[in-house]
Design an enzyme around this catalytic site. Structure first.
Site, short mmCIF file in Angstrom:
data_model
loop_
_atom_site.label_atom_id
_atom_site.label_comp_id
_atom_site.label_asym_id
_atom_site.label_seq_id
_atom_site.Cartn_x
_atom_site.Cartn_y
_atom_site.Cartn_z
CB CYS A 1 -0.96 -0.03 1.19
SG CYS A 1 -2.35 1.12 1.04
CG HIS B 1 -3.69 -3.59 3.87
ND1 HIS B 1 -2.56 -3.03 4.42
CD2 HIS B 1 -4.22 -2.64 3.06
CE1 HIS B 1 -2.41 -1.79 3.97
NE2 HIS B 1 -3.39 -1.53 3.14
NE ARG C 1 -9.92 4.39 1.96
CZ ARG C 1 -8.76 4.96 2.22
NH1 ARG C 1 -8.52 6.19 1.80
NH2 ARG C 1 -7.84 4.33 2.90
#
Length: 241
Positions: A97, A193, A131
């Protein structure tokens, strides 16, 4: 029992960039090395810390919010040449990320602030109001990888820059290209993640195998019982986005 051998894992900016359990990736590497009789040594590199990049056998960097990247971005430039040299020398790295974005040419925030990168990946990241969040699945050369993504930055790969894989569920780099992550030499960038390595032992062992071959000339990695890890991956893959 083989003689204990040290493997140095360098964790970049563990305090500034550690979102969504990314520290679990370090724990996974540590345990899988220990199970095989190696002695993992953890080094950390925070803002203003002095660190010898050349002594690292595996390098890891996690994700973080924009303010974390702002703090890290300038400091990372101190290590740019050393990290590029390590990449060229085949040191395995996993960057998630925020660190992934800074391993490209840079990140331009939604407000227009430019955070320069170190250009290991031929990629640019731009902030957006969208998002991209949810459970993700990608198909890679190592097989299926699963994880959790949560980012608003859109990473655009330059022509000729290989991706880590292709999205079969989720958004990936930018929500439209189908690309996820990037690979340069043995440097692997991704938005996954979760943390990603406990559920994807094939990726963890790939990094370990590269490090052991480079340092000790070991060709074959001792297999482990990964039934629990595979079950966790299957459970994660079954969840809706």
């Amino acid at each position: 029992m083989k003689d204990t051998k040290e493997v140095v894992i360098l964790h970049l900016y563990p305090e500034e960039l550690n979102m969504y359990g990314d520290r679990g990736n370090i724990l996974t590497l540590v345990q899988r090395l220990k199970w095989r009789g190696y002695q993992p040594i953890i080094r950390t590199a925070g803002v203003d810390d002095q660190v010898d990049i050349a002594k690292a056998d595996i390098i890891f960097g996690g994700g973080g919010q924009d303010r974390g990247q702002l703090a890290v971005g300038k400091d990372l430039q101190r290590h740019a040449a050393a990290l590029r040299n390590a990449a060229a020398g085949g040191v395995p790295m996993l960057v998630i990320c925020g660190t992934y974005q800074l391993f490209g040419h840079g990140f331009t925030t939604l407000e227009g602030t430019v955070i320069p990168g170190i250009s290991i990946f031929q990629a640019n990241t731009i902030g957006s109001s969208r998002r991209m969040i949810g459970n993700a699945i990608i198909e890679s050369s190592m097989g299926r990888l699963v994880g959790f993504e949560n980012h608003s930055g859109r990473t655009l790969l330059k022509p000729g820059q290989p991706s880590l894989g292709t999205v079969s569920q989720g958004f990936g780099n930018d929500g439209s290209s189908g690309n996820e992550g990037a690979v340069t030499n043995q440097v692997y960038g991704t938005y996954l993640h979760g943390p990603v390595l406990p559920k994807n032992p094939v990726l963890a062992d790939h990094l370990i195998a590269l490090a052991l071959e480079r340092k000790f000339g070991i060709q074959d990695l001792e297999p482990l019982d990964d039934e629990l890890e595979k079950a966790a991956a299957a459970q994660a893959a079954s969840r809706p986005q």
